[in-house]
Design a protein around this motif. Structure first.
Motif, short mmCIF file in Angstrom:
data_model
loop_
_atom_site.label_atom_id
_atom_site.label_comp_id
_atom_site.label_asym_id
_atom_site.label_seq_id
_atom_site.Cartn_x
_atom_site.Cartn_y
_atom_site.Cartn_z
N PHE A 3 -21.12 6.98 5.13
CA PHE A 3 -20.68 6.91 3.74
C PHE A 3 -21.69 6.18 2.84
O PHE A 3 -21.33 5.33 2.05
N ASN A 39 -15.24 5.14 16.66
CA ASN A 39 -14.84 6.52 16.87
C ASN A 39 -15.84 7.27 17.73
O ASN A 39 -15.47 7.98 18.65
N TYR A 65 -7.16 9.89 5.98
CA TYR A 65 -7.26 11.03 6.91
C TYR A 65 -7.41 10.55 8.35
O TYR A 65 -8.07 11.18 9.15
N SER A 66 -6.77 9.44 8.66
CA SER A 66 -6.73 8.99 10.04
C SER A 66 -6.04 10.04 10.90
O SER A 66 -5.23 10.80 10.40
N SER A 67 -6.39 10.06 12.16
CA SER A 67 -5.77 11.10 12.99
C SER A 67 -5.59 10.61 14.40
O SER A 67 -6.16 9.60 14.81
N TYR A 68 -4.79 11.34 15.15
CA TYR A 68 -4.56 11.02 16.54
C TYR A 68 -5.66 11.58 17.42
O TYR A 68 -5.76 11.26 18.58
N PHE A 98 -17.03 13.21 10.52
CA PHE A 98 -16.68 11.95 9.85
C PHE A 98 -16.54 10.80 10.83
O PHE A 98 -16.32 9.67 10.43
N THR A 99 -16.64 11.08 12.11
CA THR A 99 -16.68 9.95 13.02
C THR A 99 -18.07 9.34 13.08
O THR A 99 -18.25 8.28 13.66
N ILE A 148 0.28 2.79 10.09
CA ILE A 148 1.54 3.50 9.89
C ILE A 148 1.60 4.69 10.86
O ILE A 148 2.65 4.97 11.45
N LEU A 149 0.45 5.34 11.06
CA LEU A 149 0.43 6.44 12.02
C LEU A 149 0.77 5.95 13.41
O LEU A 149 1.51 6.60 14.16
N LEU A 150 0.23 4.78 13.76
CA LEU A 150 0.52 4.23 15.08
C LEU A 150 2.00 3.93 15.22
O LEU A 150 2.62 4.24 16.24
N ASP A 171 -5.38 5.64 20.49
CA ASP A 171 -4.20 6.28 19.92
C ASP A 171 -4.45 6.81 18.52
O ASP A 171 -4.04 7.91 18.19
N VAL A 172 -5.10 6.00 17.70
CA VAL A 172 -5.33 6.43 16.33
C VAL A 172 -6.79 6.21 15.99
O VAL A 172 -7.36 5.16 16.31
N TYR A 173 -7.39 7.21 15.39
CA TYR A 173 -8.76 7.09 14.92
C TYR A 173 -8.73 6.91 13.41
O TYR A 173 -8.15 7.72 12.69
N VAL A 174 -9.31 5.83 12.94
CA VAL A 174 -9.39 5.60 11.51
C VAL A 174 -10.83 5.81 11.08
O VAL A 174 -11.72 5.08 11.49
N PRO A 175 -11.10 6.84 10.27
CA PRO A 175 -12.48 7.07 9.86
C PRO A 175 -12.88 6.16 8.70
O PRO A 175 -12.03 5.61 8.00
N ARG A 183 -9.75 12.72 17.74
CA ARG A 183 -11.08 12.52 17.18
C ARG A 183 -11.67 13.81 16.63
O ARG A 183 -12.40 13.82 15.66
N TYR A 201 0.76 -1.24 0.00
CA TYR A 201 0.00 0.00 0.00
C TYR A 201 0.80 1.31 0.00
O TYR A 201 0.65 2.06 -0.95
N GLU A 250 -3.08 2.84 6.76
CA GLU A 250 -2.55 4.18 7.03
C GLU A 250 -2.59 4.45 8.53
O GLU A 250 -1.65 5.00 9.09
N GLY A 251 -3.70 4.01 9.17
CA GLY A 251 -3.78 4.17 10.61
C GLY A 251 -2.66 3.44 11.32
O GLY A 251 -2.09 3.92 12.30
N LEU A 271 -11.45 15.02 13.04
CA LEU A 271 -12.27 14.40 12.01
C LEU A 271 -13.59 15.13 11.81
O LEU A 271 -14.43 14.71 11.02
N LYS A 287 3.83 6.99 15.83
CA LYS A 287 3.65 7.47 17.19
C LYS A 287 4.56 6.72 18.15
O LYS A 287 5.17 7.31 19.04
#
Lengths: 350, 158, 184, 180, 383
Positions: free
Chosen positions: C117, D109, C138-141, C112-113, D150-152, D132-136, C143, C35, D147-148, C146, D155
Motif C-alpha cells: 500500500f 498473510n 475485506y478481511s477473509s477466512y 493483497f496479501t 468481528i469475523l473471528l 482463522d482470519v486474514y486481515v489485509p 488467504r 467502529y 473487522e477481522g 485476497l 466464526k
C-alpha cells in the motif's frame, strides 16, 4: 449479648442452617465477583477515556458472565514438568483461604456466619494462609517466572502482615475486644464515633485524629499489598514476570486465582470497613439503621474501598521489590508504632 | 580537519599502510588503507589530539566481487569532523584485526559484518552470528548468496 | 531524617495528585469511536478517514491499457499482468477516456496479501486506471480470497474471449513467420 | 441473542437442548476473547492503537493477557522470521484450547513486502499455524483489525461443539463406504 | 567501602545458584521480539546477553534489488514508529548526489512532519516506559494524542503509520488545506497532556524511585558504545545533529537541546532519559510553531521530482537526527538505477548494544525499566 444470626433464629441450629449459612457468603461472593470484574473493566476504561466492554448485553453489563462461560470451556493445562498434586491444589488453597475469611465477616447485626469472639485474629491468621497457595502455585509450575512471582509474593505478604497486625492490635486496644461484632457495636451512633475518627466519646480525641487517620492509611496500604494490587502487584507484575505465579495456569484453575484475588479485595475492604468505618452502622445515627439496612451500609462502604483499590491500580506505577520492603519496614512499621502508642494514650485518657 | 590533511598526517605515521585518498565531487571522500594494521591506525586516530575520533559511527561490510570491503565511518565529538576509512580483504581469507578494543561499539557492528559477509575479525571476543540464527548457513549479503530451500522444516522460498 | 519525612510526604502527595488527575478523567467524555456502528467513512469527526487514504487498490479495466508500468513500479511485485497482443484490425475497444489500446489484458491480478500500500503503482499509471480506494473491510477466512483478479471481477474479458484472442495472435505469429520465411 | 433460534432446528429434541447449550457456550467464547500480548513488527503499533482509547479493543470483550496459557487467540501482528517461527509455534502450542489465530497484515498473510528477497522471512504464518482470519493491509487500519475480530467472533459463534464428533464419525463412515 | 567488600565476600561464599532466565521473544516488555538471556543471582542481574535478529527482515538485501524510489517503503518499515524521520536522511542523501534543490515549501513540510513524528515517537517511548513501570493510564493518554498526529499524516499522505511521503526531490502529495489549523490544535492538546503526564507519571514519587539512579550510563562509556540520541544527551553530551551539522532548514529555528542533569538522581539514569525525551517534545513543538509562522503556502511540492532516478557512480553517507539517535544511510551506487549497497546505521541497534553495560548489577525489575528507557524498535535493530 443476643445471638446475632437470623438463620439460626428462623430455623434453629441444625445442619440445614449451617449449610445455608456457609452458602450465603458464596452466593454473595459470586454476585460480587461479577460486579467487581465488570467494575474493574468499566472504571479502568472510563479513567482512560475509553468505553470498556460494550458489545455483550447493553453497555456490556453481562461481560463477566461471558467470561465465566468461556473459562469453563477452556482446556485445563497441567504442564508436563509441573508438580501435579501441588499444581492442582494451589488454586483451591488460595480460594479456600479467602473464602474462610468470610466466615467471620459480619454483614449485618443479625448475620455473621460464625460469631466467634476472636474474629479479628481469625481474619489475620486465615488471610496469611493464601500465600501458601501462592507459593505452591509458583513453585509447582516449574516456571522461572512463576517461581520468582511466588517468592516475591511470600516476601511481600509476610512483611506487610506486620504493619497490618500493628493496626489490628491498635484496634483491639481501642475496642478492648477481638470480636468483630463488638468492635462494630462500639462504633455505633454517628460517623464521628468510627475508629477512623478516634472512636466514641471525649473531645480529647481531636488531638489524636491525625494518628487514627494515619493508622487507617497504613492499613489501606498494607491491604493493597496483601491483595497484590498496584502499586504492589509485583508478584504478577506483567512487565517483568509475564503473569507471575499464575503464568502456567489456564482455564478454571486460573479462574480460581482470579476469583480469589477479587474475594481478597472484598475481604480487606470489609476489614477496613469494620475496624475503621463502623461496619454495618449507619453513618447518621439511627437514620436507615437496623439489620437490613446494615447489609446495605456494610456492602456499600466495602465497595467504596474496592473502588479505591481499582482507582489506585489505574493511577500508580509499580514499586520494586526492595522499595516494597522499604515501605513496609522503614515507613509503615515505624509510623504504626508511633500511632499505636498515641492511640493507646488516647484510650488511657478516655 | 579535512580528509586530505588527515591523509597526509596518516601517511607520515603509517607510510605504506595508507594506500590512497579517493576524492569524488558528487560523493564522500574516503581514505583507503591496508587491513593488516587497521587497529593501530584507528587507535592512533582516536588518541591523537589533532583528530580525536572518539566515535565509530558505522562499520559496514561490502561485497566487491573478488574482495570484501570494510568501511569505517568515524566522527569526532569534540572537533565535529568525519572521516571514512576503507579497506579490502580477499574473499578466501577475509581476516583483519578487530576494533573492539578501540571502540566498544565495534562489537556488534563486527558481528553483523561477520554474519552478513563472513568477514573474520581477529581478536574479537565473541564473533558469532547476530541477526541470522546461530546455525544459519552462508553469508546472505554476498552477491553470490543463494537462499536455502529449507530451514528447520520451514520452506524458505515463496 | 528530614529527607525521610519529605520522601514519605512526597510519596503520598504525588499519589494524591495522580489520583486527582485520573478521577478527573473518569468523568470526562470518552473519545472512543465505536467502529461497526460509527464508520470512519461516515465523516463523523476529525478522526474520519480522508478521501486520499491508501487502502485497497482498485483497477478500472476500462481504463487499463496493459502497459505494465504499475507492475514495474511495484516494490513488492504483487501485481501480475498478462496481456495478449492484438492482431491488426482487431484492436480492443478504446479506453473509456478515449485513448487507444493495443493489448488485450487477459489477467490483472493483485495479491493483497503481499501489497504494501505504498501507492507507487498509482503514480506510475499513465491512464489513472489503478487507484487507491478507502475500502478497507475485506478481511477473509481464506488467504486466496485476497488475490483479486480484476479481469474476472469486472468481467472485462470472458475466458472464451481470452482464448480467442490468444488463438488469433498465435495464428498471426505463424503467418508472420511464414512471411518471414517465404522471401528466402 | 439468538439463543433460541435452534428451536426451529429440525433435528429434534437433541437439537433443541444441545443446540441451545451450544449457542450459550459459543456465545461465551465469542464475547470473551482474551488475546495474547504479542507484538512482532509494524502492525503491532497499529494493534496497540486498537487497544488505545480511540478504538478500544475491550469493547469486544478482548482483555490482554501476557501469558499464553490464559489467552484465547493470538494476533500475529507483523513479520514472522524463520528465527521466530519455532518460538511462535511454541507459544501457540502453549495456549489452551480452544485457540484462534488472526494473521494481521501482509507480512503475516504471506510474507508481504518481504516475500521475494526475504531469505529470513517466513512467507506466511499459515505455514506453521492454522490461521482463522486474514486481515489485509500493511499495516491494516485499526478498523480493519476490528473487522477481522468481528469475523473471528462470527466464526466462533458458528462452531459446533457437541455434534462435531458425531458428524465427523459419520463422515468417516461414509468415506469408508465410498472407499469400499 | 571495606565493609561492602566484606559483605560481598560473605555472599560469594554462600552457595547460591545462578538462574538463567530467557526473557522474550514473547514477553510483554521486550518491546517486540527481543530475547534477553539474563543471569540472575536472586533478583540481581549478573549478566545479560541480548539475542537479536528475531525480526531480521533482510532490508539490505531488498535494497540491492530495488530501484531508488522503491526502497522508500522499506525504509518506512525500519523504524516503523517514526517513518517520516527515516525517509528524511535517505532522500536528502540522494538529492545531494543528484544535485537537486528542493523548494522552500518542501523543506518546511519536511521539517514540520519530522518534528511531529518525533513527538509521536517520544509519546510512544514514554508511554511504553510507563507501561513497563506498571502505569497503564499514561500509555493510553499518549496514544489518544498520537492519534491526532496520525490523522494529520493520513490526511497529507494517505497512510496512517507508514507514509512513503518524502520523495526524492519533493513530496508525494501536497498537504491538506486545514493543515495549519490541525497542527496548531494538535500542539495545544499535546502540551495539555504533557502537563498532565508530568504530574501523573514523571513526577510521581514511585516512578522517580523506580527510575532515578537506575541504569546509569556515564558519558565516556556512552561515546565508546557509539550511543546517540536522547540516551547520549541524557548522559550529559549535547550532541544533536540538528545543531551540530544542521541539515534541511534547521538552522533557521531557535530551539534548545535538553540534556540530562541528574535532577533527581545521577546524570544518565533512566529518569534523565525520559525527561530528555519529554523536553524534546516541547522543543519540537517550538520548532513546529516557528515553522508554521513562516510557512510558504505557495509552491508545487512535486516540481523537482525526477521521473527516473539514476545515481552517478559514487557513495554517500547521509544522516539525520532520528528520534532515537543518528540514523544514517551509507549508499553506494555503481551508476545503475539500483544501488550497489545500502547500509543502515540504525540508532536502536547501536544503543541496544550498550544495554548489558547499563543493566549489570541492577535488579531484575530495573532491567525492564532500563530496556524501556533505551527505546528500541526491533524493526530497526534487526533490519
Amino acid at each position: 449479648m443476643e445471638e446475632a444470626n437470623f438463620v439460626f433464629n428462623m430455623i434453629g441450629e441444625n445442619w440445614i442452617a449451617f449449610a445455608i449459612i456457609s452458602l450465603l457468603p458464596m452466593i454473595f461472593l459470586l454476585a460480587y465477583a461479577l460486579i467487581a470484574i465488570l467494575g474493574e473493566l468499566k472504571i479502568s476504561a472510563f479513567i482512560q477515556e475509553r468505553l470498556g466492554p460494550m458489545r455483550t448485553g447493553p453497555w456490556g453489563i453481562i461481560q463477566p458472565v461471558a467470561e465465566v462461560v468461556k473459562l469453563l470451556q477452556k482446556e485445563d493445562i497441567t504442564p508436563d514438568s509441573a508438580n501435579k498434586p501441588l499444581f492442582n491444589l494451589a488454586p483451591f488453597i488460595m480460594f479456600a483461604a479467602s473464602y474462610a475469611g468470610f466466615a467471620v465477616i459480619p454483614f449485618s447485626s443479625y448475620f455473621v456466619p460464625s460469631g466467634i469472639n476472636l474474629g479479628l485474629f481469625f481474619l489475620l491468621a486465615v488471610g496469611s494462609l493464601g500465600i501458601i497457595g501462592l507459593l505452591m502455585g509458583g513453585w509447582a509450575s516449574n516456571n522461572k517466572y512463576s517461581l520468582l512471582g511466588g517468592l516475591r509474593a511470600v516476601a511481600q505478604i509476610v512483611s506487610y502482615e506486620i504493619p497490618a497486625a500493628m493496626v489490628i492490635l491498635t484496634i483491639a486496644v481501642m475496642a478492648g475486644s477481638l470480636d468483630l461484632q463488638e468492635i462494630i457495636r462500639q462504633q455505633s451512633g454517628w460517623f464521628w464515633n468510627w475508629f477512623v475518627f478516634g472512636g466514641s466519646g471525649g473531645w480529647i480525641k481531636i488531638i489524636f485524629l491525625p494518628f487514627s487517620f494515619i493508622m487507617c492509611i497504613i492499613y489501606i496500604i498494607a491491604s493493597l499489598a496483601e491483595t497484590n494490587r498496584t502499586p504492589f502487584d509485583i508478584p504478577e507484575g506483567e512487565s517483568e514476570l509475564v503473569a507471575g505465579y499464575h503464568t502456567e495456569y489456564s482455564g478454571m484453575k486460573f479462574a480460581m486465582f482470579f476469583f480469589a484475588e477479587y474475594a481478597n479485595m472484598f475481604i480487606v475492604s470489609a476489614i477496613i470497613t469494620i475496624i475503621f468505618f463502623g461496619g454495618w452502622n449507619s453513618p447518621f445515627g439511627d437514620f436507615m439503621g437496623g439489620p437490613i439496612w446494615g447489609v446495605f451500609w456494610f456492602v456499600s462502604k466495602a465497595f467504596v474501598f474496592v473502588f479505591l483499590q481499582i482507582w489506585l491500580r489505574w493511577t500508580l506505577p509499580r514499586l520494586r521489590v526492595d522499595q516494597l520492603m522499604y515501605v513496609s519496614w522503614k515507613v509503615l512499621l515505624p509510623f504504626s508504632f508511633v500511632c499505636f502508642l498515641a492511640l493507646s494514650l488516647l484510650v488511657m485518657l478516655k | 580537519m579535512k580528509p586530505n590533511e588527515i591523509f597526509k598526517e596518516l601517511k607520515v605515521h603509517f607510510g605504506e599502510e595508507i594506500t590512497e585518498l579517493v576524492e569524488n565531487p558528487s560523493s564522500d571522500t574516503y581514505i583507503s588503507v591496508k587491513p593488516e594494521k587497521i587497529d593501530e591506525i584507528c587507535r592512533f586516530l582516536r588518541d591523537n589530539d589533532a583528530f580525536k575520533f572518539d566515535f565509530l559511527t558505522l562499520l559496514s561490510g561490502l561485497d566487491l566481487k573478488e574482495k570484501l570491503g570494510i568501511v569505517y565511518h568515524l566522527y569526532s565529538m569534540e572537533l565535529k569532523h568525519r572521516l571514512v576509512l576503507k579497506t579490502e580483504v580477499p574473499k578466501d581469507s577475509p581476516n583483519l584485526p578487530s576494533l573492539v578494543r578501540v571502540w566498544r561499539t565495534a562489537d556488534w557492528h563486527e558481528r553483523e559484518a561477520f554474519d552478513m559477509f563472513g568477514i573474520n575479525f581477529q581478536g574479537h571476543h565473541n564473533l558469532i552470528r547476530i541477526l541470522c540464527p546461530y546455525d544459519w548457513e552462508g553469508y546472505p549479503l554476498r552477491k553470490d548468496y543463494k537462499e536455502p530451500e529449507e530451514y528447520h522444516g520451514n520452506r524458505v522460498p515463496y | 531524617m528530614k529527607d525521610y519525612f519529605k520522601n514519605v510526604w512526597l510519596g503520598v502527595w504525588t499519589a494524591l495528585i495522580g489520583m486527582r488527575i485520573t478521577i478527573d478523567h473518569l468523568f470526562r467524555k470518552n473519545v472512543t469511536v465505536q467502529y461497526p456502528n460509527v464508520h470512519p467513512k461516515d465523516k463523523a469527526g476529525w478522526m474520519d478517514m480522508p478521501s486520499n487514504a491508501r487502502n485497497r487498490l482498485y483497477v478500472d479495466m476500462d481504463e487499463c491499457n496493459g502497459c505494465n508500468s504499475c507492475a514495474r513500479a511495484c516494490p513488492v511485485n504483487c501485481i501480475s499482468i498478462e496481456t495478449v497482443r492484438s492482431v491488426p484490425g482487431d484492436a480492443p475497444p478504446p479506453l473509456a477516456s478515449g485513448g487507444k489500446r493495443n493489448l488485450w489484458v487477459s489477467q490483472f491480478e493483485i495479491d493483497f496479501t503481499k501489497c504494501c500500500f505504498c501507492s507507487l503503482c498509482t503514480e506510475a499509471c499513465p491512464t489513472g486506471a489503478i487507484v487507491m480506494t478507502t475500502e478497507f473491510e475485506y478481511s477473509s477466512y481464506n488467504r486466496y480470497d485476497l488475490v483479486y483478479n480484476f479481469v474476472k471481477l469486472q468481467n472485462s474479458m470472458s475466458d472464451e474471449k481470452i482464448a480467442e484472442v490468444k488463438e488469433k495472435w498465435a495464428e498471426h505469429q505463424k503467418e508472420k513467420k511464414k512471411e518471414a520465411v517465404e522471401p528466402k | 441473542m439468538g439463543l433460541l433460534n435452534r428451536l426451529n432446528d429440525p433435528i429434534g429434541l437433541d437439537g433443541i437442548i444441545f443446540g441451545t447449550v451450544e449457542d450459550l457456550l459459543n456465545w461465551g467464547r465469542s464475547k470473551s476473547d482474551w488475546y495474547l500480548q504479542f507484538g512482532l513488527a509494524c502492525c503491532a503499533i497499529e494493534f496497540m492503537a486498537v487497544n488505545a482509547s480511540h478504538f478500544d479493543m475491550m469493547r469486544y470483550g478482548c482483555i490482554p493477557r501476557s501469558s499464553p496459557r490464559q489467552a484465547d487467540f493470538v494476533i500475529i501482528s507483523g513479520t514472522v522470521t524463520l528465527k521466530m517461527a519455532d518460538r511462535l509455534k511454541r507459544v501457540y502450542e502453549q495456549m489452551a484450547e480452544p485457540k484462534y489465530v488472526i494473521a494481521m497484515g501482509s507480512c503475516a498473510n504471506s510474507g508481504g513486502p518481504y516475500w521475494e528477497h526475504g531469505y529470513h522471512v517466513l512467507k506466511g504464518v499459515d505455514r506453521i499455524l492454522p490461521v482463522d482470519v486474514y486481515v489485509p493491509g500493511c499495516p491494516p487500519r485499526p478498523e480493519a483489525l476490528q473487522e477481522g475480530l468481528i469475523l473471528l467472533q462470527k466464526k466462533i459463534r458458528m462452531e459446533e461443539i457437541f455434534r462435531k464428533r458425531k458428524r465427523l464419525a459419520e463422515e468417516d463412515l461414509a468415506n469408508q463406504m465410498n472407499y469400499k | 567501602m571495606s565493609e561492602k567488600k566484606y559483605i560481598d565476600i560473605e555472599f560469594s561464599q554462600l552457595d547460591s545458584e545462578r538462574m538463567r532466565l530467557f526473557m522474550g521473544p514473547q514477553h510483554p516488555s521486550t518491546h517486540g521480539v527481543l530475547q534477553l538471556e539474563v543471569e540472575l543471582d536472586g533478583e540481581i542481574v549478573t549478566d545479560l546477553i541480548p539475542h537479536i535478529g528475531y525480526l531480521h527482515r533482510c532490508f539490505e538485501k531488498h535494497a540491492e534489488n530495488m530501484t531508488y524510489p522503491q526502497i522508500i517503503p522499506y525504509i518506512d518499515r525500519l523504524d516503523y514508529i517514526s517513518s517520516m524521520n527515516n525517509e528524511l536522511p535517505y532522500v536528502m542523501g540522494l538529492e545531494k548526489m543528484l544535485d537537486i534543490q528542493v523548494s522552500e515549501k518542501v523543506e518546511y513540510i519536511r521539517v514540520i512532519f519530522s518534528e511531529l513524528n518525533r513527538i509521536a515517537n517520544h509519546q510512544i517511548a514514554i508511554a511504553t516506559f510507563g507501561l513497563d513501570s506498571g502505569a497503564f493510564t499514561p500509555f493510553l493518554y499518549y496514544f489518544r494524542d498520537r492519534e491526532m498526529i496520525l490523522t494529520i499524516f493520513e490526511k497529507a499522505s494517505g497512510g496512517r503509520l507508514l507514509y512513503n511521503y518524502f520523495w526524492v526531490g519533493g513530496l508525494a502529495a501536497d498537504v491538506h488545506p486545514t493543515f495549519k489549523e490541525d497542527i496548531t490544535e494538535a500542539i495545544r492538546i499535546i502540551r495539555d497532556t504533557n502537563a498532565e503526564i508530568l504530574n501523573l507519571l514523571l513526577k510521581n514519587k514511585i516512578f522517580i524511585d523506580r527510575t532515578a539512579n537506575v541504569g546509569i550510563l556515564p558519558a565516556d562509556i556512552a561515546i565508546s558504545y557509539g550511543v546517540t540520541g536522547p540516551i547520549l544527551r541524557a548522559s550529559g553530551i549535547p550532541l544533536d545533529l540538528r545543531k551540530a551539522e544542521p541539515y534541511s532548514i534547521y538552522e533557521r529555528f531557535d530551539f534548545d537541546i535538553p540534556v540530562g542533569n541528574g535532577e533527581v538522581g545521577t546524570v544518565g539514569d533512566c529518569w534523565d532519559r525520559n525527561i530528555v525525551r519529554f523536553r524534546e517534545m516541547e522543543e519540537s513543538c517550538k520548532i513546529i510553531e516557528q515553522a508554521l509562522k513562516t510557512f510558504p503556502s505557495q509552491g508545487d511540492v512535486r516540481e523537482n521530482v525526477p521521473k527516473r532516478i539514476r545515481l552517478p557512480k559514487g557513495e554517500i553517507y547521509c544522516k539525520a537526527e532520528n528520534p532515537k539517535g543518528e540514523l544514517g544511510f551509507y549508499i553506494i551506487s555503481d551508476g545503475k538505477d539500483k544501488p550497489e549497497r545500502v547500509k543502515v546505521r540504525a540508532p536502536s541497534f547501536v544503543n541496544l548494544s550498550a544495554l548489558p553495560e547499563m543493566s549489570r548489577g541492577y535488579m531484575f525489575a530495573d532491567l525492564v525499566m532500563i530496556l524501556g528507557s533505551v527505546d528500541i524498535v526491533l524493526g530497526e535493530v534487526d533490519r
